[in-house]
Structures are given as C-alpha cells and as structure tokens.
Design a protein around this motif. Structure first.
Motif, PDB file in Angstrom:
ATOM      1  N   UNK A 109     -10.241  -9.342   6.064  1.00 31.66           N
ATOM      2  CA  UNK A 109      -9.037 -10.245   6.072  1.00 31.66           C
ATOM      3  C   UNK A 109      -8.147 -10.146   5.284  1.00 31.66           C
ATOM      4  N   UNK A 110      -8.662  -9.490   3.786  1.00 28.01           N
ATOM      5  CA  UNK A 110      -7.672  -9.335   2.614  1.00 28.01           C
ATOM      6  C   UNK A 110      -7.002  -8.284   3.162  1.00 28.01           C
ATOM      7  N   UNK A 111      -7.492  -7.041   3.731  1.00 28.03           N
ATOM      8  CA  UNK A 111      -6.806  -6.070   4.158  1.00 28.03           C
ATOM      9  C   UNK A 111      -5.641  -6.211   4.993  1.00 28.03           C
ATOM     10  N   UNK A 112      -6.002  -7.037   5.912  1.00 24.63           N
ATOM     11  CA  UNK A 112      -4.952  -7.416   6.945  1.00 24.63           C
ATOM     12  C   UNK A 112      -3.918  -8.298   6.522  1.00 24.63           C
ATOM     13  N   UNK A 113      -3.941  -9.004   5.466  1.00 24.58           N
ATOM     14  CA  UNK A 113      -3.017 -10.006   4.805  1.00 24.58           C
ATOM     15  C   UNK A 113      -2.270  -9.316   3.788  1.00 24.58           C
ATOM     16  N   UNK A 114      -2.796  -8.272   3.060  1.00 24.00           N
ATOM     17  CA  UNK A 114      -2.115  -7.984   1.897  1.00 24.00           C
ATOM     18  C   UNK A 114      -1.775  -6.264   2.106  1.00 24.00           C
ATOM     19  N   UNK A 115      -0.604  -5.900   2.383  1.00 23.87           N
ATOM     20  CA  UNK A 115      -0.132  -4.628   2.538  1.00 23.87           C
ATOM     21  C   UNK A 115      -0.241  -3.714   1.385  1.00 23.87           C
ATOM     22  N   UNK A 116      -0.013  -4.466   0.394  1.00 25.77           N
ATOM     23  CA  UNK A 116       0.128  -3.987  -1.050  1.00 25.77           C
ATOM     24  C   UNK A 116      -1.108  -3.442  -1.494  1.00 25.77           C
ATOM     25  N   UNK A 117      -2.197  -4.238  -1.223  1.00 20.39           N
ATOM     26  CA  UNK A 117      -3.744  -4.147  -1.649  1.00 20.39           C
ATOM     27  C   UNK A 117      -4.200  -2.964  -0.565  1.00 20.39           C
ATOM     28  N   UNK A 118      -3.761  -2.993   0.653  1.00 21.22           N
ATOM     29  CA  UNK A 118      -4.310  -2.004   1.579  1.00 21.22           C
ATOM     30  C   UNK A 118      -3.689  -0.491   1.384  1.00 21.22           C
ATOM     31  N   UNK A 119      -2.529  -0.477   0.523  1.00 18.47           N
ATOM     32  CA  UNK A 119      -2.211   0.468   0.047  1.00 18.47           C
ATOM     33  C   UNK A 119      -2.814   1.448  -1.142  1.00 18.47           C
ATOM     34  N   UNK A 120      -2.910   0.170  -1.916  1.00 15.17           N
ATOM     35  CA  UNK A 120      -3.535   0.777  -3.382  1.00 15.17           C
ATOM     36  C   UNK A 120      -5.000   1.174  -2.825  1.00 15.17           C
ATOM     37  N   UNK A 121      -5.743   0.590  -2.176  1.00 16.52           N
ATOM     38  CA  UNK A 121      -6.811   1.117  -1.716  1.00 16.52           C
ATOM     39  C   UNK A 121      -6.880   2.478  -1.081  1.00 16.52           C
ATOM     40  N   UNK A 122      -5.978   2.676  -0.062  1.00 17.23           N
ATOM     41  CA  UNK A 122      -6.085   3.870   0.576  1.00 17.23           C
ATOM     42  C   UNK A 122      -5.653   4.849  -0.563  1.00 17.23           C
ATOM     43  N   UNK A 123      -4.592   4.553  -1.477  1.00 20.69           N
ATOM     44  CA  UNK A 123      -4.372   5.598  -2.404  1.00 20.69           C
ATOM     45  C   UNK A 123      -5.648   5.863  -3.485  1.00 20.69           C
ATOM     46  N   UNK A 124      -6.112   4.804  -3.807  1.00 18.72           N
ATOM     47  CA  UNK A 124      -7.548   5.199  -4.658  1.00 18.72           C
ATOM     48  C   UNK A 124      -8.555   6.034  -3.961  1.00 18.72           C
TER      49      UNK A 124
END
Length: 115
Positions: A2-17
């Motif tokens: 749910x957090x990944x779907x809601x937060x685009x910023x978090x999704x991108x940071x996680x993908x970058x990491x």
C-alpha cells in the motif's frame, strides 16, 4: 505494498536504493571471480584504509578487524589470508600487531590490487 502504491517518492527512493545495492553486488562478484587472492586482499586493505582514516592528511591509520572478517571481505579462508598478510609483511607493505594493521606502502599495494 500500500505504501508503495500511495507514495511515488518512497517507491523511487526504494528503487534507487535497490539498484545501488544490485550494482555493488555485481561489482563484488566481478572482483571475487576475476582477481587473485593477493589482489583481493590488497584491495580490501585499501578500502578499509580509506574507511578508517578520519581526514585526508592523516598519515597513520590502523585497521582494526578480525582475521575472519577480513578473510570474508576478501573472499578467502583464514589460512590463505594469514599467508598473504605474512607475505605483505615480509615485503614491508604492511605492519601487523595483533588485530592492528597499518599500510606502509600504499603505492605498491595499489599496484598489487591491480587498480
């Protein structure tokens, strides 16, 4: 999820990491498979030297690490690590006392690491 779907910023940071960690893993696999034990030990010592020094002008840096941890980092067994460290000590590339290791000849160690 749910957090990944809601937060685009978090999704991108996680993908970058995750991308960074994957790159680190690929580089480590390349180093472990393509370099000799002597090169890997020299490279590990140089990396640790840079991590342990507190400033660019510091001349004396002691690496404080167990032989088992250093062997794991270099991708070898304790016995082989001990042999390579003994060779480096005889060649006056390093100084060793117990768990303390000091690099004496960074230039030659860099050449040994094939950098």
């Amino acid at each position: 999820m749910n957090i990944l779907n809601i937060s685009i910023v978090f999704s991108r940071l996680l993908l970058k990491s995750l991308s960074h960690e994957f790159s680190v893993m690929v580089n480590l696999l390349a180093v472990l498979s393509q370099r000799t034990v002597r090169e890997r030990v020299a490279l590990s010592l140089l990396i640790l030297h840079n991590k342990y020094k507190t400033c660019d002008t510091e001349k004396i840096v002691f690496i404080m690490l167990s032989r088992a941890d250093l062997a794991n980092m270099a991708g070898t067994v304790n016995e082989t690590l001990a042999r390579v460290l003994h060779e480096f000590k005889e060649d006056k590339l390093i100084w060793v006392e117990g768990r303390k290791i000091q690099l004496l000849d960074l230039k030659t160690l860099t050449k040994t690491a094939n950098l």
